[in-house]
Scaffold this motif. Structure first.
Motif, short mmCIF file in Angstrom:
data_model
loop_
_atom_site.label_atom_id
_atom_site.label_comp_id
_atom_site.label_asym_id
_atom_site.label_seq_id
_atom_site.Cartn_x
_atom_site.Cartn_y
_atom_site.Cartn_z
N SER A 107 -3.33 -6.41 9.27
CA SER A 107 -3.66 -6.55 7.86
C SER A 107 -3.89 -5.18 7.23
CB SER A 107 -4.91 -7.41 7.69
OG SER A 107 -6.01 -6.81 8.36
N MET A 108 -3.82 -5.13 5.91
CA MET A 108 -4.19 -3.96 5.12
C MET A 108 -5.02 -4.50 3.95
SD MET A 108 -4.44 -0.84 4.26
CE MET A 108 -3.49 -0.15 5.62
N LEU A 130 -2.19 -12.31 0.81
CA LEU A 130 -2.22 -12.38 2.27
C LEU A 130 -2.54 -11.03 2.90
CD1 LEU A 130 0.74 -14.80 3.06
CD2 LEU A 130 -1.64 -15.31 2.52
N GLN A 131 -2.22 -9.93 2.24
CA GLN A 131 -2.66 -8.58 2.58
C GLN A 131 -2.21 -8.13 3.97
OE1 GLN A 131 -6.34 -7.30 0.28
NE2 GLN A 131 -7.04 -9.27 1.07
N MET A 132 -0.92 -8.35 4.28
CA MET A 132 -0.33 -7.76 5.48
C MET A 132 0.20 -6.37 5.15
SD MET A 132 1.66 -10.97 7.25
CE MET A 132 2.32 -11.67 5.74
N ARG A 133 0.47 -5.59 6.18
CA ARG A 133 1.01 -4.24 5.97
C ARG A 133 2.43 -4.32 5.42
NH1 ARG A 133 -1.71 0.01 8.26
NH2 ARG A 133 -3.41 -0.52 9.70
N GLU A 144 0.80 -1.23 0.00
CA GLU A 144 0.00 0.00 0.00
C GLU A 144 0.82 1.27 0.00
OE1 GLU A 144 0.77 -1.02 4.32
OE2 GLU A 144 0.30 -2.12 2.48
N ALA A 145 2.10 1.20 0.40
CA ALA A 145 3.01 2.35 0.41
C ALA A 145 2.35 3.54 1.09
CB ALA A 145 3.45 2.68 -1.02
N ASP A 146 2.35 4.72 0.42
CA ASP A 146 1.72 5.91 1.00
C ASP A 146 0.27 6.08 0.55
OD1 ASP A 146 2.02 6.64 -1.63
OD2 ASP A 146 3.33 8.35 -1.24
#
Length: 988
Positions: free
Chosen positions: A492-493, A463-466, A389-391
């Motif tokens: 998660s993100m 998996l959608q982790m940060r 997701e970055a910024d």
């Protein structure tokens, strides 16, 4: 001109590059250079290999019709037992990874395929029956996508997506790739350097001439089978298709009417004559008096038969004593075609599982390997650890300040870009439909699993982790922070638009268990991962790669260790690690055509045309990289971080063969007793944690020693360690090896250089003195030498700067040891002044820049080096002599097949990876082109002399199975058919 990502009207269809149907729909036998089968070919009944019609040997249609391929049960997935329809492989449990869409199931009779209710069902890892269980998860189609239910037909085969059928040919376009080699950089537009360190992280560099832009960017799609512009010619060699540029670059310009051109023309004409002669001879047997032409044809036929007999005789040296020998006497069908071989000898494409930190890491750092696997029809699954997701700003530099951040939306846009890129690689249509589903993970969270409907062997797991959000600065909420214990759980993100709706968090152990669950579900035979020890820049001490990349790779290492230990019902697996950001600091490894294909896929991911083909408000790709889809020249290269040694195959005094490769984190040994004995193996030596890449050497007393590196985790995060280890045969020819002995590491702590040492290079000099050398984390040469009493000296410093890759070492005709290492600009060398003496100082060789790695072999009185020309893939060689100091003689270009990576050389045989991922080989003979085998493989090939006049060659395929061949060491020799060693690598 078509739109940048629209499928070309003449895009190639899914025709198999090896098996060819005749007018009656029967399979034809391939050319000798293509051997006896194709790993990506169509399985026969019950998963057995189809053996085509020998009467049609060597013919290759210009435009094969995909619809004419016989569809045996199991086509496109793993077939069930004989007589049953294509039910998913039991090893792959409920929602068939690499098989049919999870919404499709066989009926009670196992015949038809029936859709499950849309959006229902989720995979339950570890369920005893491996069933697909109903759940409330939705998959949903994106606007504009076709109905997934139309793809699998009644037999369970996936039919093509709507749109052009994809017949025709691909014309490679101009490349325009620059050849400059900037200094060490790690630029990523999503993670700018907060300190403004320009030398390490340059900003946008302006317009890329390789990327004309949305209005004028032509995006021809390559042949999905990776053939580029090469077609097997009548003689079995790769020859240019009429009207297409050749992929074979000659070593030097041929003079008008030169022998190389004459030889090729003569081979083609002779091959046509042999086929015509065979038919004429049969007609002449009816009583007609043969003419002079007929006699000539008969003579050529006799020569052809003699050639076949000689080839068969050579093959017997390889086949005798193995199960494959039985297939030589296999019964034939009533039509005269050989019956299907036993399943143990049928080719297996293997199953590939890639695990990366961010969406796009696979496209930048694992392509073209990824594209080759998809094009060959191999089951491929990519697992993304973080959402990337970055910024949260999905915009290029011009609109970055005016675009509000939205991390879930940016994560969704990157997912959309990945789906478009994979769909294009697999089908030619970036909008091809996906089945999206929620599955629970073994770590207690939830993951999204996407299955490409038209090519259900292609899966994506989110998996959608940060993510860390920074390349090297401290970020506790990251994989790095979780590994070091700075946070107890990583949140998660979840991307907007994902069918995953629940938020979750993982502990360190839960991340490992989540990965173990997917490994157990997919049961891969090849695992691709990023580099867990990328190193630091010497001046700034900053990481040369993103911290998410290498800490993600360490989680993969830990998961693979647990998977190998705890999951028993699984096949063997091999691992391939890839260099990341530092590719931009190394000479370009890919030729212009391959680099352009890689860039085209990144163009799709980057959504450069901004057409809303995905129907998502978040966007259909990653606009952060749209300004520079090539990154920091990352699309020009691919490099393996480990497993580049070409000395893992060796022979003994009795002409036996020994092969050493790492499977399941242990060293696997295969052995053939004597010249025509039976093969045994793989047998796993005790000791776990072994890294890819084994080097062998024969000691003075005839015993074999095997060297490698071993990774251990320790009780604390700081205890992560990579060390050099070795084992020695208990006696010459013995099946037993001693315990692993540690030589330690020249590194003081993991934190210093991230344990960044190379694999060991080993050699024995004329006095019998054994030495091992590595490149250390400061890019210098280090080594240890064994004394006569068996003890080892300390890690000596031999100097050098900017050393890259793994050293190469060999002994010259006078018994002096030489060591060579590439830099980003040239090759440095070291040499003993006499056998038994210490190495001399680092000496510039004057060689031009080379791609990684080097291969060295003692011959012709000196040490000969092989390497590849940057931006070309051509193989080069030079002889280095040691009299009066190191001297380089006769740098020569040997051509090639636009490949990359290690080259193995023994006797007259050269072999290495070619464009398309298959093994390319040069077996000598003036003017003969390189040949391409059907084998796709892991790591590097290896070869060795067996006796005085036989060369043996081996690879480990993507199915983690050993394949061997041989050739006599003389001009105009040919490789024998490839032999798979041991049983098929399926789960028990």
């Amino acid at each position: 001109m078509p739109a940048p990502d629209s499928p070309r009207p003449d895009a190639p269809g899914p025709a198999d590059p090896t098996w060819h149907p005749d007018a009656a729909g029967r399979l034809r036998y391939p050319d000798p250079a293509e051997q006896a089968w194709h790993p990506g070919g169509h399985p026969g009944p019950a998963g057995q290999g189809q053996y085509p019609d020998p009467a049609a040997q060597g013919r290759y249609p210009d435009a094969p019709d995909p619809g004419r391929h016989p569809e045996a049960p199991g086509h496109g997935m793993y077939p069930g037992p004989a007589g049953q329809s294509q039910y998913p492989d039991p090893a792959e449990q409920a929602w068939h990874p690499g098989g049919v869409s999870p919404a499709w199931h066989p009926d009670a009779a196992g015949h038809g395929m029936h859709p499950a209710p849309a959006g229902q069902g989720s995979w339950q890892p570890g369920s005893p029956d491996g069933s697909w269980r109903p759940a409330a998860a939705s998959h949903g189609r994106q606007p504009g996508q076709a109905d997934p239910g139309r793809y699998p037909d009644a037999a369970g085969h996936a039919s093509p997506p709507p749109g052009p059928a994809g017949h025709g040919s691909w014309q490679p376009g101009p490349s325009g790739h620059a050849a400059q080699h900037p200094g060490p950089v790690a630029y990523d537009p999503r993670h700018p350097d907060p300190s403004g360190h320009a030398a390490q992280h340059p900003g946008p560099v302006g317009h890329d001439p390789r990327h004309p832009g949305p209005s004028g960017h032509d995006s021809p799609y390559p042949d999905p089978h990776g053939r580029a512009a090469q077609y097997p010619g009548p003689s079995g060699h790769d020859t240019p298709h009429p009207g297409r540029p050749s992929a074979v670059t000659p070593a030097a310009p041929a003079a008008p009417g030169g022998r190389r051109a004459d030889r090729r023309a003569a081979e083609r004409e002779a091959s046509r004559g042999r086929r015509a002669g065979g038919r004429t001879g049969a007609e002449g047997a009816r009583g007609a008096v043969p003419s002079g032409k007929a006699r000539g044809r008969r003579a050529r036929l006799v020569k052809a038969v003699a050639f076949c007999a000689a080839t068969a005789a050579g093959s017997m040296l390889v086949l005798r004593g193995n199960e494959a020998l039985d297939s030589l006497g296999a019964p034939t069908t009533p039509h005269g075609r050989p019956a299907a071989a036993a399943p143990v000898d049928a080719p297996d494409p293997g199953r590939v599982l890639q695990i990366v930190a961010h969406p796009d890491d696979d496209l930048y750092f694992m392509n073209p390997d990824l594209r080759y696997s998809i094009a060959a029809g191999h089951p491929v699954t990519s697992v993304y650890l973080t959402s990337g997701e970055a910024d949260g700003i999905n915009a290029g530099a011009a609109k970055e300040k005016s675009t509000p951040p939205n991390k879930p939306a940016y994560a969704e846009a990157r997912q959309n870009g990945i789906r478009a890129a994979y769909a294009k690689m697999a089908t030619g249509d970036r909008s091809s439909a996906w089945q999206r589903t929620v599955v629970p993970t073994k770590g207690g969270g939830h993951a999204e699993v996407d299955v490409l409907v038209a090519k259900p062997e292609v899966n994506l797991v989110w998996l959608q982790m940060r993510e860390a959000g920074t390349v090297y600065d401290e970020a506790p909420d990251s994989l790095h922070g979780l590994w070091d214990g700075k946070v107890p759980r990583l949140e998660s993100m979840v991307a907007s638009g994902s069918p995953v709706k629940q938020r979750f968090a993982y502990t360190k152990d839960q991340v490992v268990q989540t990965l173990v669950g997917f490994l157990a579900q997919y049961k891969p035979t090849t695992v691709r991962s990023q580099d867990p020890t990328p190193g630091r820049f010497p001046d700034t001490k900053r990481y040369t790669d993103h911290q998410d990349h290498f800490y993600g790779a360490r989680f993969v290492q830990m998961a693979l260790t647990a998977y190998a230990k705890d999951v028993k019902e699984r096949p063997h697996f091999a691992v391939q690690n890839y260099v990341g950001y530092f590719n931009g600091s190394l000479p370009s490894a890919l030729d212009p055509d391959e680099a352009k294909e890689k860039l085209d896929i990144l163009d799709t991911y980057a959504w450069i045309d901004k057409q809303n083909h995905c129907g998502s408000e978040a966007g259909c790709g990653d606009l952060k990289v749209a300004d520079h889809p090539a990154g920091n020249r990352w699309t020009d290269s691919i490099n393996y971080a480990r497993g580049t040694s070409t000395s893992w195959l060796t022979s003994d005094a009795r002409h036996g063969l020994w092969a050493f490769k790492v499977l399941d984190g242990q060293v696997a040994v295969w052995h053939r007793a004597g010249l025509i004995g039976a093969w045994s193996g793989p047998r796993l030596l005790p000791g776990t944690g072994m890294d890819q890449g084994i080097s062998t050497v024969t000691l003075k007393d005839g015993r074999i020693a095997a060297f490698g590196t071993r990774t251990s985790f320790g009780a604390r995060p700081a205890d992560y360690k990579r060390e050099v280890v070795y084992t020695v045969q208990k006696g010459p020819g013995s099946e037993e090896f001693g315990e692993w002995q540690s030589l330690g590491t020249p590194e003081t702590a993991d934190e210093t250089w991230t344990s960044d040492i190379s694999g060991p290079a080993v050699s024995v000099d004329g006095t019998g003195q054994l030495a091992a050398y590595v490149r250390d984390g400061s890019y210098a040469l280090r080594g240890r030498v064994q004394a006569a009493n068996g003890s080892w000296g300390p890690w000596e410093k031999y100097g050098g700067t900017d050393l890259q890759g793994t050293p190469a070492t060999a002994t010259d005709g006078a018994g002096r040891r030489m060591v060579f290492v590439s830099t980003t600009k040239t090759v440095l060398g070291w040499a003993q002044p006499k056998p038994g003496a210490p190495l001399g100082p680092a000496t510039p060789t004057g060689l031009p820049d080379t791609t990684l790695p080097l291969t060295a072999e003692g011959r012709e009185g000196g040490v000969r080096l092989w390497f590849r020309k940057p931006g070309s893939g051509n193989v080069r060689t030079a002889l280095v002599t040691g009299d009066g100091g190191l001297k380089v003689n006769n740098l020569t270009d040997l051509g090639g097949l636009q490949g990359f990576g290690s080259v193995t050389a023994s006797g007259h045989v050269l072999a290495g990876r070619s464009a398309g991922g298959q093994l390319g080989s040069d077996v000598g003979g003036e003017g003969r082109p390189w040949q391409r085998s059907p084998l796709m493989f892991v790591g590097a090939p290896s070869s060795t002399m067996t006796g005085r006049n036989t060369v043996s060659l081996a690879v480990v395929g993507l199915d983690a199975r050993l394949y061997v061949t041989s050739s006599s060491d003389e001009p105009d020799a040919y490789l024998a058919p490839w032999l798979p060693v041991g049983p098929r690598n399926n789960a028990p």
